[in-house]
Design a protein around this motif. Sequence first.
Motif, PDB file in Angstrom:
ATOM      1  N   LYS A   1       0.833  -1.221   0.000  1.00  0.00           N
ATOM      2  CA  LYS A   1       0.000   0.000   0.000  1.00  0.00           C
ATOM      3  C   LYS A   1       0.862   1.263   0.000  1.00  0.00           C
ATOM      4  O   LYS A   1       0.415   2.322  -0.431  1.00  0.00           O
ATOM      5  N   ALA A   2       2.092   1.137   0.504  1.00  0.00           N
ATOM      6  CA  ALA A   2       3.004   2.289   0.506  1.00  0.00           C
ATOM      7  C   ALA A   2       3.870   2.313  -0.760  1.00  0.00           C
ATOM      8  O   ALA A   2       4.814   3.096  -0.858  1.00  0.00           O
ATOM      9  N   GLY A   3       3.582   1.439  -1.710  1.00  0.00           N
ATOM     10  CA  GLY A   3       4.313   1.447  -2.981  1.00  0.00           C
ATOM     11  C   GLY A   3       5.702   0.815  -2.886  1.00  0.00           C
ATOM     12  O   GLY A   3       6.614   1.184  -3.625  1.00  0.00           O
ATOM     13  N   ILE A   4       5.859  -0.148  -1.989  1.00  0.00           N
ATOM     14  CA  ILE A   4       7.147  -0.840  -1.848  1.00  0.00           C
ATOM     15  C   ILE A   4       6.930  -2.303  -2.258  1.00  0.00           C
ATOM     16  O   ILE A   4       5.973  -2.948  -1.803  1.00  0.00           O
ATOM     17  N   ALA A   5       7.817  -2.825  -3.099  1.00  0.00           N
ATOM     18  CA  ALA A   5       7.708  -4.237  -3.510  1.00  0.00           C
ATOM     19  C   ALA A   5       8.048  -5.144  -2.319  1.00  0.00           C
ATOM     20  O   ALA A   5       8.673  -4.703  -1.356  1.00  0.00           O
ATOM     21  N   VAL A   6       7.596  -6.408  -2.424  1.00  0.00           N
ATOM     22  CA  VAL A   6       7.709  -7.318  -1.278  1.00  0.00           C
ATOM     23  C   VAL A   6       8.354  -8.636  -1.687  1.00  0.00           C
ATOM     24  O   VAL A   6       7.935  -9.280  -2.658  1.00  0.00           O
ATOM     25  N   PHE A   7       9.381  -9.028  -0.925  1.00  0.00           N
ATOM     26  CA  PHE A   7       9.921 -10.382  -1.038  1.00  0.00           C
ATOM     27  C   PHE A   7       9.707 -11.021   0.329  1.00  0.00           C
ATOM     28  O   PHE A   7      10.219 -10.527   1.341  1.00  0.00           O
ATOM     29  N   CYS A   8       8.898 -12.075   0.377  1.00  0.00           N
ATOM     30  CA  CYS A   8       8.419 -12.592   1.656  1.00  0.00           C
ATOM     31  C   CYS A   8       8.838 -14.048   1.831  1.00  0.00           C
ATOM     32  O   CYS A   8       8.822 -14.821   0.869  1.00  0.00           O
ATOM     33  N   GLU A   9       9.165 -14.401   3.047  1.00  0.00           N
ATOM     34  CA  GLU A   9       9.465 -15.804   3.328  1.00  0.00           C
ATOM     35  C   GLU A   9       8.203 -16.667   3.178  1.00  0.00           C
ATOM     36  O   GLU A   9       7.074 -16.177   3.196  1.00  0.00           O
ATOM     37  N   LYS A  10       8.424 -17.965   3.035  1.00  0.00           N
ATOM     38  CA  LYS A  10       7.332 -18.930   2.965  1.00  0.00           C
ATOM     39  C   LYS A  10       7.051 -19.460   4.357  1.00  0.00           C
ATOM     40  O   LYS A  10       7.961 -19.390   5.203  1.00  0.00           O
ATOM     41  N   PRO A  11       5.925 -20.048   4.675  1.00  0.00           N
ATOM     42  CA  PRO A  11       4.719 -19.963   3.852  1.00  0.00           C
ATOM     43  C   PRO A  11       4.251 -18.512   3.794  1.00  0.00           C
ATOM     44  O   PRO A  11       4.538 -17.741   4.704  1.00  0.00           O
ATOM     45  N   LEU A  12       3.534 -18.174   2.726  1.00  0.00           N
ATOM     46  CA  LEU A  12       3.181 -16.775   2.469  1.00  0.00           C
ATOM     47  C   LEU A  12       2.592 -16.079   3.697  1.00  0.00           C
ATOM     48  O   LEU A  12       2.905 -14.928   3.967  1.00  0.00           O
TER      49      LEU A  12
END
Length: 395
Positions: free
Chosen positions: A101-112
């Motif tokens: 929502k703040a316009g920052i891309a996300v790389f997230c650990e699993k599980p989502l």
Amino acid sequence: MSNRPLNVGLVGGGKGAFIAHPHQRAIHFDGTRRVVAGALFPDPKIALEEAASWPYPIRGYGSYDDMIAANASLPEDQKLDYILIVTPNFVHYDPAMKAMKAGIAVFCEKPLCLNLKEASDLVKTSHKLNVPFGVAHTYLGHWTSRLARYIVRAGLLGEVRWVDSYYLQGWLATKLEATGQQQATWRVDPKRAGGSGCGGDIGTHALMQLRYVTGLEITELSAQLETFVEGRQLDDHFTVYCRLNNGARAMVRASQICIGSKNDLGINVFGTKGSLEWKQEEPERLVIRLPNQPDRVYWRGAVTPGDGFIPKDVPSDLMAEPTIPAGHPEAFHDAFARLHRCFEIDVRRWKAGEKFACDGSKYANVEDGWTGLAFIETAVKSSASNGKWTKLPKL
Ligand SMILES: NC(=O)c1ccc[n+]([C@@H]2O[C@H](COP(=O)([O-])OP(=O)(O)OC[C@H]3O[C@@H](n4cnc5c(N)ncnc54)[C@H](O)[C@@H]3O)[C@@H](O)[C@H]2O)c1
């Protein structure tokens, strides 16, 4: 945007954290990405102390809310390009949502995230806001996983009939959580880990490897989730028999009570013309077996198109992926680096206002994360009905 390195903000990573560290090394692998900020711990005071003692200078924040809020007023060259979420599963959804929502891309650990409802919200929001979103399924980052994917999807093994995808560990064979061990305590707690312990933690990796390599989807499954260690609330042994959308069958199995097994993740694919074997503990090699022929062992960095099995027209982007010469071993950190490298390409395109892929071919995306949660929830449901065949929901 200029060719400055991408700026990455960490969510999690303080005080004895595990996976934040392989990631931060991998982020710095190419010199084109760097960690510049972090909200490293739930307690704000400790979070700031941890940031101050980070091995290189970063901007410390007391919380990820502060880190995301501060971003808007930073000059362009200091703004975050993506955040890396390396917290326990129950702290994935909120920072991911707020960052997008703040316009920052996300790389997230699993599980989502914790459940399918959260996963659906994340998919909807990433589509609506058109933000790159990666999920850290490490093992697709091995070059040999990419080669396996090409071999199976190009039909070089014929039609897939049977897949055995597994991840066996032994570190939870005793009640380690009772000692207060950091990584064990939250993994066995349904509020912090989700509906399945072993399945969510490592069964999702085995699932992703199956889907990535074969391109096939599970339509229906019959699961047995078992808990061998007395008093543990979640499964520590996870066995799922699957029907795939081409009519093939598969086993996705994971265990944390296999004493002696370390990170024994692997996949065997059996087709009508041949079979493939790959193991992450020996990630430089891929074995192909064809009827009445000696086994073929393909080493990363030593694959010759047109050798009688690998065709001459093997995709050039696969052969061009950066690697080091064969025999200088690549491993876990290289796999992570390859994921971040590919995610960087999409983030740069997005920042330049161009079309970006984020299509799951180079790293897992938010839809893959959703499928992981759909798989877990369906397995929990099936197991509660003594292994009843249960259909997977569709996105
Ligand atoms: N891809 C892989 O191969 C792989 C391997 C291990 C773990 N993981 C995943 O990575 C995640 C983290 O696992 P781990 O083993 O590193 O856990 P960990 O317990 O070692 O580290 C978690 C970190 O998050 C921090 N944290 C917790 N709540 C926070 C909050 N509100 N704000 C800021 N920081 C907070 C903790 O202080 C700690 O630094 C999990 O989702 C796990 O499933 C993935």
